[in-house]
Design an enzyme around this catalytic site. Sequence first.
Site, PDB file in Angstrom:
ATOM      1  N   SER A 127     -25.619  -1.589  36.565  1.00 58.28           N
ATOM      2  CA  SER A 127     -26.274  -1.406  37.851  1.00 58.28           C
ATOM      3  C   SER A 127     -27.274  -0.249  37.784  1.00 58.28           C
ATOM      4  CB  SER A 127     -25.212  -1.194  38.930  1.00 58.28           C
ATOM      5  OG  SER A 127     -25.768  -1.302  40.218  1.00 58.28           O
ATOM      6  N   ASP A 183     -24.845 -12.708  40.671  1.00 55.32           N
ATOM      7  CA  ASP A 183     -25.287 -11.395  41.136  1.00 55.32           C
ATOM      8  C   ASP A 183     -26.447 -11.586  42.107  1.00 55.32           C
ATOM      9  OD1 ASP A 183     -26.206  -8.781  41.465  1.00 55.32           O
ATOM     10  OD2 ASP A 183     -25.936  -8.260  39.361  1.00 55.32           O
ATOM     11  N   HIS A 204     -22.127  -9.193  41.519  1.00 55.44           N
ATOM     12  CA  HIS A 204     -22.644  -7.998  40.866  1.00 55.44           C
ATOM     13  C   HIS A 204     -21.542  -7.279  40.077  1.00 55.44           C
ATOM     14  CE1 HIS A 204     -25.121  -4.555  40.086  1.00 55.44           C
ATOM     15  NE2 HIS A 204     -24.335  -3.754  40.779  1.00 55.44           N
TER      16      HIS A 204
END
Length: 339
Positions: free
Chosen positions: A127, A281, A310
């Site tokens: 991320s 995601d 995600h």
Amino acid sequence: MSVSSGSFALGDVELQCGRTIPQAQLSYCSFGTLNGERSNAVLYPTSYGAHPGDIDWVVGPVLNPDRHFIVIVNMLGNGLSSSPSDGVMGLAETGWVVSHLDNVRAQRRLLREQFGVERLAMIYGWSMGAQQGYQWAVDHPEAVERLCCLCGTARTSPHNQLFLLSLRQALTADPHWTGEGFDGEPLQGLRTFALIYASWAASQRFYGEGHHLADGPISLGDYVETRWLPAYRRHDPRNLIAMLDTWLAHDVAAGEAYQGDLAAALGSIRARTAVLAGRHDLYFTVDDMATEAALIPGAQFEVIESVLGHRAGNPRDSPPEQAQVRAAVERLWALPSPL
């Protein structure tokens, strides 16, 4: 396994936005032992809202502390490194925005001055951690041997920006928002923030197949209240906003060097690179990540087939996704250094 933690004094740090953090601090923890050649260092930057205890499960199952010296560094603004909650920084409303360029500069100083590390054996990031990995590999291609980016992009897409702006609006619409900060806990804003986050972080299939009911029957409202809201209430809301603004501004091609040319920026990466996207995601889509990976010389791209959305890139409690991530990392280690 050797484990340590500390805070590195950066002194006064001028940010890309022109503001200066007085007597800035960078918080970190490390696992394993740095070898005599200082050639086995792995950098693991934190993701949005994460503290080391949220992501250090990777040490062992994915990253081997018996072979490598693993350093988890808290990004500026996350409440452990210098942050608005310290009273030393403001928010974008008063001209303060931390960029990943700022994070990378601070991390490079930590590695050089605290540990004598000039070159990283690997950067591993999920991320916002992946965003920092891309920034490192573009800004310092001579200093990164391997790069593993999970569920993160080199540039924040317009659709992703809308998600982030909705989170920011949730907080700043709270009655306790003053225009520059808060005069009390913005609980109403945090509840809306948690609702938005829960709807994006996991996939439609995650909820449609009832995976949120794994621990027993629970309403969606109670699920968000008990599983998501506490994760954000532990943060000063100013820090939540500061990290959102870092994410919003992320673009490795920004600035004079590449003038927005993402292909040129990613084409400069020399690291052996693995890019892993989550099939569902909603932030960092498979298409976006595949397009970027194709611009990185020799990059390996693969999709994690998971309903976790995600969170497939941070599968603390899901062995199948862990196994796929571990295999991708081992393939990177098997490749010779390009430097």
